[in-house]
Design a protein around this motif. Structure first.
Motif, PDB file in Angstrom:
ATOM      1  N   ILE A  93      64.461  31.561  -7.627  1.00 35.67           N
ATOM      2  CA  ILE A  93      64.734  30.150  -7.342  1.00 35.67           C
ATOM      3  C   ILE A  93      63.559  29.413  -6.725  1.00 35.67           C
ATOM      4  CG2 ILE A  93      66.227  28.557  -6.078  1.00 35.67           C
ATOM      5  CD1 ILE A  93      67.735  30.008  -8.274  1.00 35.67           C
ATOM      6  N   VAL A  94      62.966  29.995  -5.698  1.00 38.47           N
ATOM      7  CA  VAL A  94      62.052  29.253  -4.829  1.00 38.47           C
ATOM      8  C   VAL A  94      60.734  28.838  -5.486  1.00 38.47           C
ATOM      9  CG1 VAL A  94      60.698  29.387  -2.698  1.00 38.47           C
ATOM     10  CG2 VAL A  94      63.095  30.104  -2.704  1.00 38.47           C
ATOM     11  N   PRO A  95      60.005  29.719  -6.185  1.00 38.95           N
ATOM     12  CA  PRO A  95      58.682  29.312  -6.685  1.00 38.95           C
ATOM     13  C   PRO A  95      58.703  28.074  -7.576  1.00 38.95           C
ATOM     14  CG  PRO A  95      58.905  31.686  -6.801  1.00 38.95           C
ATOM     15  CD  PRO A  95      60.259  31.153  -6.445  1.00 38.95           C
ATOM     16  N   VAL A  96      59.594  28.034  -8.562  1.00 38.28           N
ATOM     17  CA  VAL A  96      59.668  26.869  -9.454  1.00 38.28           C
ATOM     18  C   VAL A  96      60.128  25.636  -8.673  1.00 38.28           C
ATOM     19  CG1 VAL A  96      60.852  25.867 -11.453  1.00 38.28           C
ATOM     20  CG2 VAL A  96      60.043  28.232 -11.542  1.00 38.28           C
ATOM     21  N   ALA A  97      61.127  25.802  -7.818  1.00 41.72           N
ATOM     22  CA  ALA A  97      61.655  24.673  -7.039  1.00 41.72           C
ATOM     23  C   ALA A  97      60.581  24.087  -6.130  1.00 41.72           C
ATOM     24  CB  ALA A  97      62.865  25.114  -6.225  1.00 41.72           C
ATOM     25  N   TYR A  98      59.832  24.946  -5.455  1.00 44.46           N
ATOM     26  CA  TYR A  98      58.814  24.459  -4.527  1.00 44.46           C
ATOM     27  C   TYR A  98      57.602  23.878  -5.246  1.00 44.46           C
ATOM     28  CZ  TYR A  98      61.040  26.003  -0.208  1.00 44.46           C
ATOM     29  OH  TYR A  98      61.896  26.120   0.867  1.00 44.46           O
TER      30      TYR A  98
ATOM     31  N   GLU B  99      72.706  28.442  -3.880  1.00 39.19           N
ATOM     32  CA  GLU B  99      72.020  29.202  -2.837  1.00 39.19           C
ATOM     33  C   GLU B  99      72.971  29.540  -1.698  1.00 39.19           C
ATOM     34  OE1 GLU B  99      68.551  30.383  -2.703  1.00 39.19           O
ATOM     35  OE2 GLU B  99      69.273  30.150  -4.745  1.00 39.19           O
ATOM     36  N   GLN B 100      73.841  28.613  -1.331  1.00 40.78           N
ATOM     37  CA  GLN B 100      74.785  28.869  -0.241  1.00 40.78           C
ATOM     38  C   GLN B 100      75.799  29.943  -0.637  1.00 40.78           C
ATOM     39  OE1 GLN B 100      76.084  24.820   0.515  1.00 40.78           O
ATOM     40  NE2 GLN B 100      73.959  24.262   0.891  1.00 40.78           N
ATOM     41  N   PHE B 101      76.191  29.939  -1.904  1.00 37.01           N
ATOM     42  CA  PHE B 101      77.055  31.022  -2.406  1.00 37.01           C
ATOM     43  C   PHE B 101      76.338  32.356  -2.306  1.00 37.01           C
ATOM     44  CE2 PHE B 101      78.217  33.828  -5.928  1.00 37.01           C
ATOM     45  CZ  PHE B 101      79.577  33.986  -5.706  1.00 37.01           C
ATOM     46  N   TYR B 102      75.063  32.396  -2.706  1.00 39.45           N
ATOM     47  CA  TYR B 102      74.282  33.635  -2.679  1.00 39.45           C
ATOM     48  C   TYR B 102      74.113  34.163  -1.250  1.00 39.45           C
ATOM     49  CZ  TYR B 102      72.826  32.204  -7.408  1.00 39.45           C
ATOM     50  OH  TYR B 102      72.804  31.819  -8.716  1.00 39.45           O
ATOM     51  N   ILE B 103      74.017  33.265  -0.290  1.00 40.46           N
ATOM     52  CA  ILE B 103      73.817  33.684   1.099  1.00 40.46           C
ATOM     53  C   ILE B 103      75.093  34.273   1.697  1.00 40.46           C
ATOM     54  CG2 ILE B 103      73.399  32.819   3.446  1.00 40.46           C
ATOM     55  CD1 ILE B 103      71.425  30.803   2.170  1.00 40.46           C
ATOM     56  N   ILE B 104      76.234  33.638   1.414  1.00 36.89           N
ATOM     57  CA  ILE B 104      77.483  33.984   2.092  1.00 36.89           C
ATOM     58  C   ILE B 104      78.259  35.106   1.398  1.00 36.89           C
ATOM     59  CG2 ILE B 104      79.742  33.110   2.827  1.00 36.89           C
ATOM     60  CD1 ILE B 104      78.378  30.327   3.067  1.00 36.89           C
ATOM     61  N   PHE B 105      78.515  34.964   0.108  1.00 34.48           N
ATOM     62  CA  PHE B 105      79.525  35.802  -0.544  1.00 34.48           C
ATOM     63  C   PHE B 105      79.096  37.243  -0.830  1.00 34.48           C
ATOM     64  CE2 PHE B 105      81.369  31.690  -0.870  1.00 34.48           C
ATOM     65  CZ  PHE B 105      82.735  31.932  -0.831  1.00 34.48           C
TER      66      PHE B 105
ATOM     67  N   SER C 241      66.823  30.917 -26.244  1.00 35.72           N
ATOM     68  CA  SER C 241      65.547  30.489 -25.645  1.00 35.72           C
ATOM     69  C   SER C 241      65.764  29.359 -24.649  1.00 35.72           C
ATOM     70  CB  SER C 241      64.570  30.041 -26.738  1.00 35.72           C
ATOM     71  OG  SER C 241      64.238  31.120 -27.579  1.00 35.72           O
ATOM     72  N   LEU C 242      66.590  28.383 -25.024  1.00 36.43           N
ATOM     73  CA  LEU C 242      66.908  27.290 -24.101  1.00 36.43           C
ATOM     74  C   LEU C 242      67.622  27.814 -22.864  1.00 36.43           C
ATOM     75  CD1 LEU C 242      68.112  24.475 -26.536  1.00 36.43           C
ATOM     76  CD2 LEU C 242      66.073  24.415 -25.085  1.00 36.43           C
ATOM     77  N   GLY C 243      68.512  28.787 -23.063  1.00 36.47           N
ATOM     78  CA  GLY C 243      69.239  29.358 -21.936  1.00 36.47           C
ATOM     79  C   GLY C 243      68.331  30.110 -20.985  1.00 36.47           C
ATOM     80  N   LEU C 244      67.393  30.879 -21.540  1.00 41.16           N
ATOM     81  CA  LEU C 244      66.463  31.629 -20.701  1.00 41.16           C
ATOM     82  C   LEU C 244      65.591  30.696 -19.858  1.00 41.16           C
ATOM     83  CD1 LEU C 244      65.371  34.417 -23.216  1.00 41.16           C
ATOM     84  CD2 LEU C 244      66.705  34.757 -21.124  1.00 41.16           C
ATOM     85  N   ALA C 245      65.229  29.560 -20.445  1.00 38.86           N
ATOM     86  CA  ALA C 245      64.366  28.595 -19.742  1.00 38.86           C
ATOM     87  C   ALA C 245      65.169  27.508 -19.035  1.00 38.86           C
ATOM     88  CB  ALA C 245      63.387  27.957 -20.727  1.00 38.86           C
ATOM     89  N   SER C 246      66.496  27.645 -19.002  1.00 38.84           N
ATOM     90  CA  SER C 246      67.356  26.553 -18.521  1.00 38.84           C
ATOM     91  C   SER C 246      67.106  26.200 -17.054  1.00 38.84           C
ATOM     92  CB  SER C 246      68.835  26.892 -18.738  1.00 38.84           C
ATOM     93  OG  SER C 246      69.186  28.089 -18.048  1.00 38.84           O
ATOM     94  N   TYR C 247      66.778  27.195 -16.232  1.00 40.13           N
ATOM     95  CA  TYR C 247      66.512  26.881 -14.824  1.00 40.13           C
ATOM     96  C   TYR C 247      65.290  25.981 -14.698  1.00 40.13           C
ATOM     97  CZ  TYR C 247      65.066  27.279  -9.978  1.00 40.13           C
ATOM     98  OH  TYR C 247      64.658  26.976  -8.699  1.00 40.13           O
ATOM     99  N   SER C 248      64.200  26.351 -15.352  1.00 40.43           N
ATOM    100  CA  SER C 248      62.994  25.516 -15.313  1.00 40.43           C
ATOM    101  C   SER C 248      63.264  24.144 -15.914  1.00 40.43           C
ATOM    102  CB  SER C 248      61.849  26.195 -16.064  1.00 40.43           C
ATOM    103  OG  SER C 248      61.265  27.221 -15.277  1.00 40.43           O
ATOM    104  N   ILE C 249      64.002  24.099 -17.022  1.00 42.27           N
ATOM    105  CA  ILE C 249      64.314  22.810 -17.651  1.00 42.27           C
ATOM    106  C   ILE C 249      65.101  21.935 -16.676  1.00 42.27           C
ATOM    107  CG2 ILE C 249      65.561  21.652 -19.527  1.00 42.27           C
ATOM    108  CD1 ILE C 249      65.046  24.131 -21.254  1.00 42.27           C
ATOM    109  N   TYR C 250      66.087  22.543 -16.003  1.00 42.06           N
ATOM    110  CA  TYR C 250      66.918  21.770 -15.080  1.00 42.06           C
ATOM    111  C   TYR C 250      66.098  21.205 -13.934  1.00 42.06           C
ATOM    112  CZ  TYR C 250      70.697  20.471 -11.944  1.00 42.06           C
ATOM    113  OH  TYR C 250      71.528  19.753 -11.120  1.00 42.06           O
TER     114      TYR C 250
END
Length: 362
Positions: A100-105, A157-163, A301-310
């Motif tokens: 999550i973090v590298p692309v987001a930052y 991210e909050q789901f990943y931290i807690i659950f 291919s779109l699904g694999l890159a979907s995080y970066s696209i979003y």
């Protein structure tokens, strides 16, 4: 009837000791294809919104993402628990940070650079995005086009931290809390909107800051754990193009709350449950056209890159001070092409490279 309920109860509270055949493959490309459909919905929604065509509700695409995330994360953690007898939270958090973090930052860094020329954001905007609390009022902000989409990343991210902490302790506790939250959240939303007692209303509002949008993730997680407990072990309906498209359309209409679906109290959960059914129906190999479509090279291919696209689409498809220079069909198409180039570069040069590092923490 009583015997059927007893069998269901026994399965519901049974211990998970093995990985069901349905979930044994290490990679499920159908889910990448479904992600591909989801990101197309989001892109279409933003492209239509910027041109004042808002009949299509692309927020449904985000909900589908949420259901997939809940399903995949729970499946991966349960597999780890079965095969290694425990869940390493440290390794899990490292994998999530690397994803999550590298692309987001990198995106936020670009926004800060652009902010020198265009006043896109304020300090609270960037801080709430950087700390993944964009869906809360911990740092008071107004909606901004540059980082507004970080609300969904914050929910995840909050789901990943807690659950995962709960799942590490007990799969049955995880299941129980998920079911209780799915039941409770719509009730609290009603109290928040209609409550007269200011103290109760404000307390509910603080709770819902974190859990308002989590129902689809919980639904995906629920479907995974029920599959591990063999409560779900076969397809819900005949698998073909027509039935899957009808199911997807029904989930969309219920999510939007149109017509006869307007008064459905648990419409978010019901819509998400239908998406979960589509996921379960299309995990195992099938000869039908919908399965082949989900596993097509373009959608995968779109699904694999979907995080970066979003993450990157907000610069290209939402309104910004430079948007008036991009009016017309051809500039819009060039904008879309630029988005895909940037996103796939982000995927191949950042996400895929870091995936090799992630593999050390499995």
């Amino acid at each position: 009837m009583a015997n059927t309920l007893k069998v269901f109860r026994d399965k519901f509270f049974s211990e998970i000791t093995e990985i069901p055949p349905l979930l044994q493959p290490s990679h499920l490309p159908s889910l990448d294809g479904l992600r591909g459909i989801s990101i197309i919905m989001v892109l279409a929604y933003h492209a239509l919104t910027i041109n004042n065509h808002t009949d299509f509700n692309g927020m449904f695409g985000v909900n589908v993402f949420f259901v997939i995330s809940g399903f995949i994360i729970t499946t991966l953690l349960l597999k780890e628990k079965v095969t290694k007898r425990e869940i390493s939270l440290t390794k899990f958090y490292i994998r999530r940070i690397l994803k999550i973090v590298p692309v987001a930052y990198l995106y936020l860094f670009l926004i800060l650079l652009l902010n020198n020329y265009y006043k896109l954001i304020t300090l609270p905007d960037i801080l709430s995005a950087a700390f993944f609390i964009k869906n809360t009022h911990i740092i008071p902000t107004y909606w901004d086009e540059a980082t507004g989409h970080f609300w969904s990343l914050s929910v995840e991210e909050q789901f990943y931290i807690i659950f995962p902490v709960i799942l590490k302790k007990s799969a049955n506790s995880y299941l129980t809390i998920i079911v209780l939250l799915i039941i409770l959240i719509p009730v609290l939303l009603t109290i928040e909107s209609n409550g007269r007692n200011v103290g109760i209303k404000s307390g509910v509002h603080i709770f819902l800051d974190f859990f308002r949008h989590i129902t689809p993730i919980l639904t995906g997680a629920l479907s995974s754990i029920l599959a591990f407990k063999n409560v779900i072990k076969k397809r819900f309906y005949p698998n073909n193009l027509v039935t899957n498209l009808l199911a997807l359309s029904l989930a969309y209409e219920i999510f939007c709350g149109r017509g006869v679906f307007h008064e459905i109290y648990y419409k978010n959960f019901i819509s998400s449950a239908i998406v979960a059914m589509i996921i379960v129906n299309n995990i195992a190999y099938s000869k039908d056209l919908f399965f082949k479509m989900l596993n097509s090279k373009i959608l995968v291919s779109l699904g694999l890159a979907s995080y970066s696209i979003y993450v990157w689409q907000q610069v290209f498809l939402m309104w910004h001070p430079w948007q008036h220079r991009l009016n017309g069909v051809w500039p819009a198409l060039l904008n879309l092409a630029a988005l895909l180039v940037v996103s796939f570069c982000s995927y191949y040069f950042i996400e895929r490279q870091l995936a090799r590092v992630k593999n050390r923490y499995r």
